[in-house]
Structure formats: structure tokens, C-alpha cells
Design a protein around this motif. Structure first.
Motif, mmCIF file in Angstrom:
data_model
loop_
_atom_site.group_PDB
_atom_site.id
_atom_site.type_symbol
_atom_site.label_atom_id
_atom_site.label_comp_id
_atom_site.label_asym_id
_atom_site.label_seq_id
_atom_site.Cartn_x
_atom_site.Cartn_y
_atom_site.Cartn_z
ATOM 1 N N ASP A 15 88.954 -4.457 -9.690
ATOM 2 C CA ASP A 15 88.784 -5.675 -8.890
ATOM 3 C C ASP A 15 88.021 -5.298 -7.619
ATOM 4 N N GLN A 21 90.566 -10.898 -10.113
ATOM 5 C CA GLN A 21 89.898 -11.010 -11.401
ATOM 6 C C GLN A 21 89.273 -9.651 -11.746
ATOM 7 N N GLN A 48 89.058 -14.955 -16.091
ATOM 8 C CA GLN A 48 89.419 -13.960 -17.103
ATOM 9 C C GLN A 48 88.288 -13.641 -18.070
#
Length: 500
Positions: A15, A21, A48
Motif C-alpha cells: 500500500d 488498497q 480491490q
């Protein structure tokens, strides 16, 4: 991406912008340039998934594959390495998307780089980076240096520095050395690479090869294969008198010679692992928990018919000893960002470099046992580290007395970001959620028990004992009923006899 004229040399998920995410970092090399120019792309995650049209290319190229680490303790991965426009290490700060000097050093970085982000002095990742004053000269005669790797080799709760080397350019004579904080010398833990009449050695890194051919540095991949509490290793060795190249398991065994007496442990090549022996032209081998059962299996990459073709082999670990483990995952994420988005149960977060795990327990003989490991300490040159740590406990079924998990903290923060859990059940998976990051007492953990074959065997034995006892009770009850019937017949016979 070869259609675009580049070759992907590394993939590191993480991340990189703190939005909880999963993003993906790629290092690429142009086919018409030398090895000293690596470009870095970051593809940003969204809902995602990865948005291929939403990416960032760093505005500097690197001389070698960079290290992904949390340099400033903000829990967002940064990119460390030597850029092509400077001979000094630079750091790309993920949150600010900006460049900063990383280390003040006059020494030139070795290529291929051999760097790591790990706690070596058990301060649980203090935010202050300082140069260690003690220097350790390499053993005399070393000509080829492999990739450094760090592991709690002797099970004392402190990570050691392992270094594979060759004492000649062609790696006819190979060795693995060990050192640690406070030890001012390199200790050989493996020098015997002879199997019967055949001499084996590491495969040296070919920096002069054309850029389209991939050459792998000498790298050890660490994992506790037999769950005895001492990490083993996988290495690629080549027959020095031929062209055969295979993956071998290096077992961590008690030291049996004077040279490694101070560390009490040594590596021994396990020559007879038949499944590995059948894979020819292996180039990379690493551990992976394929079945999510806490037992580390093996993945091997081997060459195909051409220099650009490869095959992947998976080998199941059939180790059946009654050994135990604990699997720890440090999930670092900006949890407040997630909480605002999720309506049901919130996700745990994404993998992150930097967490350090340490445990203390009592072994089967009643002696104190320690162990430690760092999570995602290396990312360059096919480090292939897992986003979790599997720590073997040997044959001790005792609860872990203490389990400590620490995460990096920023410079100037005095309190240690470390939390302790007690009475952890063996054969369990612990997911640590360190939120809020600077309040360790508020951290939470999810514990998942992984039943082992021992549990099944115990259940079968218990059922068998119960069936055996029921059978005995039934037999005794049947014999007692027969005796009662016989006694009733005798009483009835006596009654008619007396009546006459």
C-alpha cells in the motif's frame, strides 16, 4: 511487457499511498539499455482491483533493484536504492511522493545490492537509523559475495546475518558465513559441499550477460522446513565438474566441528531429498505454505527449453513428525480509512514490511526457548519472502508464554510500538491488527486454530479407547446376565424339590 520493449525484473505488492488498497510496484529494464538503469512503476489499487491506466512512474532510474521499506515509520512503504544520477542511496517517500537522501556514506553500494530492513538489536524497530561503528572484515580469499539474509539461526531470539560466498570466481569452493551484533568475526556454518565424489558449489551472478538473459544472485531462502525451531534454507547448487544445477535443502543441525562452536548450529546439505533431485536446471527455490496448514512446502523455478522459458514445480512437505508451530501475520493498514468504507466486517489490511515477532516458551525438556523473525525484510533480487512468519516450536505442545509483535515507529517517538500476548495456543495463526498504531495496548489480534494430524490421531485414539471400554463393559454385562440366569434356574429347581 516485452511488446513495450521492457522486461519486468521485480514485483512488490504493498500500500504505497496509504488508502488501504493493495498497489503493485514493478521494476523494469529496457532491453536496449544496460543493467544499471531500472525504471519503477506503481500501479494504484482501486476497489480491490488494479487500474492499468492509473499508474505512476518514478522520475529517476535505479542502478539496481531497490528495497521496499518503511523508512520514516509512517506505515506506508518507501523505496530505497541508489539512483542512476547519484552514487549515494536515495529514498522515495511513499506518502509525499518525493525524494530524500537516505544515508550519509562515502562507500559505493555493491551491485547486486544486498540490503534488508530488520531489527538486529531487539529494540523493536526504533525510528533512528545510525551507522554501526563496529566493522567486520570479510574472510580472506572471498571473491564472490551473495545476497545477505537474516534469520534467528541459533534460536536465541536475535536475528543473525547469513552470507553465502565463493572463494574463487567460478565458485569451485563455496561457503556460508554467519555474524551477529556483538560478534566481531564471521563464523563458517557450511563449508562441506561434497557429496560422495562430487563437489557442488553456488552459481555465481553473471553481470556481464546480455540484458535479455536473467542471472540470479547467490541467494538463500529461509524457512523452518521441519518445524524444530531452527530455520533451514534452500539454495541452488551446481555440479562443479559438470553442468547439472539443482535446488537443495540446507538443514539447520547442531554444530559438530570447532569452527562453528560459538554459534552451536550449522547447515548440512540434505542430498537425499528425492523430489528436489528430480528437478534439473533449477534457478530459484523458495518456501510457501501452499495448503495453509502451517507446514512450509517448496516451490522451484527451473529453466525450460530456451533461455526465456521457465517451469514452476511445487513440492508438498511430507514431514510427519509431531512438531508444532505458530503462524503470525502483522497486518499494517490505516484502519480508519477502511472503517469509513466498510459496512460489514472490516478487512484486516495489507501486507507491510517492518513488523518484528519474538516469542518465549518452554520446550519439551523444560528449558526456556526463544525465537524471532522479521516480516518482509527484503524485496529485491527474488527474495520471495512470505507476508507472514511460520515459527517452529519443535515437539513442545506448551502454550507460548509470551509473544511480542513490534512495528516501526517514526523518528522522535519515544514509546516503543510493541504489544505482548500471552498463552498463545500452538498450531494457531495469529493476525495482528495494530490500530491505533501508537497505542499498542489497543491493538487487537485474531486467533485461528489449525488442527494438525496429531489432533486427528488423538481423536482416533480416544474413540478407540472408548470403543474398547464399551466392549469390555458389554462382555462383563453379558457374563453377569448369564450368571443371573443360571442362578435363577438353580433357585427354581430347589423350590420344586423342596415342595415334594
Amino acid at each position: 511487457m516485452k511488446s513495450l520493449g521492457v522486461t519486468i525484473t521485480s514485483v512488490v505488492p504493498g500500500d504505497y499511498d496509504g488508502d488501504s488498497q493493495m498497489d503493485v510496484l514493478l521494476t523494469t529494464q529496457a532491453q536496449n539499455h544496460g543493467r544499471d538503469e531500472l525504471s519503477v512503476f506503481i500501479f494504484w489499487g482501486h476497489n480491490q482491483t488494479l487500474d492499468l491506466n492509473h499508474k505512476t512512474m518514478l522520475n529517476r532510474t535505479f542502478q539496481d533493484e531497490p528495497l521496499v521499506m518503511d523508512f520514516n515509520g509512517d506505515l506506508i512503504p518507501d523505496v530505497f536504492g541508489v539512483t542512476s544520477d547519484s552514487n549515494k542511496p536515495q529514498i522515495w517517500i511513499g506518502r509525499n511522493l518525493s525524494w530524500h537522501p537516505a544515508l550519509e556514506t562515502q562507500s559505493k553500494m555493491y551491485i547486486p545490492h544486498s540490503h534488508a530492513f530488520i531489527d538486529l538489536n531487539n529494540d523493536f524497530t526504533d525510528g533512528n537509523f545510525s551507522k554501526l561503528q563496529e566493522t567486520k572484515e570479510m574472510p580472506s580469499g572471498v571473491k564472490v559475495i551473495g545476497q545477505s539474509v537474516f534469520a534467528d539461526f541459533d534460536g536465541d531470539g536475535q536475528s543473525e546475518h547469513l552470507l553465502p560466498v565463493c572463494e574463487d570466481k567460478k565458485c569451485q569452493k563455496s561457503a556460508i558465513y554467519l555474524t551477529k551484533l556483538g560478534l566481531n568475526q564471521w563464523i563458517p556454518v557450511l563449508q562441506d559441499f561434497r557429496n560422495k565424489d562430487t563437489l557442488w558449489g553456488f552459481v555465481s551472478y553473471q553481470n556481464e550477460k546480455p540484458s535479455k538473459e536473467i542471472s540470479f544472485p547467490i541467494t538463500l531462502h529461509i524457512g523452518d522446513y521441519n518445524m524444530d525451531g531452527y530455520p533451514d534454507a534452500l539454495a541452488i547448487l551446481r555440479n562443479t565438474s559438470g553442468s547439472n544445477q539443482q535446488a537443495f535443502l540446507l538443514e539447520n543441525v547442531p554444530c559438530n566441528n570447532v569452527s562453528c562452536k560459538s554459534v552451536r548450529r550449522m547447515f548440512k546439505v540434505f542430498w537425499e531429498l528425492s523430489d528436489l533431485n528430480q528437478i534439473k536446471d533449477a534457478v530459484v527455490a523458495t518456501f510457501f505454505d501452499i495448503y495453509e496448514d502451517g507446514i512450509l512446502d517448496i516451490i522451484v523455478l527451473s529453466k525450460g527449453h530456451s533461455s526465456e522459458e521457465f517451469a514452476i514445480h511445487t513440492l508438498k512437505n511430507n514431514f510427519e513428525a509431531d512438531a508444532y508451530f505458530v503462524k503470525v501475520i502483522g497486518k499494517l493498514s490505516l484502519y480508519n480509512h477502511i472503517k469509513m468504507r466498510c459496512s460489514e466486517e472490516c478487512p484486516f489490511g495489507v501486507n507491510q514490511p517492518g513488523p518484528y515477532i519474538k516469542y518465549t516458551t518452554v520446550d519439551a525438556n523444560g528449558y526456556l526457548k526463544n525465537g524471532s523473525a522479521g516480516q518482509l525484510s527484503q524485496s529485491a533480487h527474488f527474495a520471495l519472502q512470505l507476508p507472514y512468519n511460520v515459527l517452529g516450536l519443535g515437539r513442545s505442545a506448551n502454550f507460548l508464554d509470551h509473544l511480542y509483535v513490534g512495528i516501526p515507529r517514526p523518528l522522535g517517538e519515544k514509546s516503543i510500538r510493541r504489544q505482548e500476548w500471552t498463552a498463545i495456543i500452538p498450531n494457531s495463526q495469529l493476525i495482528v491488527i495494530p490500530y491505533p498504531h501508537n497505542v499498542p495496548r489497543s491493538w487487537s489480534a485474531k486467533l485461528y486454530l489449525t488442527p494438525s494430524n496429531i489432533v486427528l490421531l488423538t481423536a482416533i485414539a480416544l474413540i478407540g479407547v472408548c470403543v474398547f471400554i464399551l466392549a469390555i463393559i458389554g462382555i462383563l454385562h453379558w457374563q453377569e446376565k448369564k450368571a443371573d440366569d443360571r442362578e435363577k434356574r438353580q433357585e427354581a429347581h430347589r423350590f420344586h424339590f423342596d415342595a415334594m
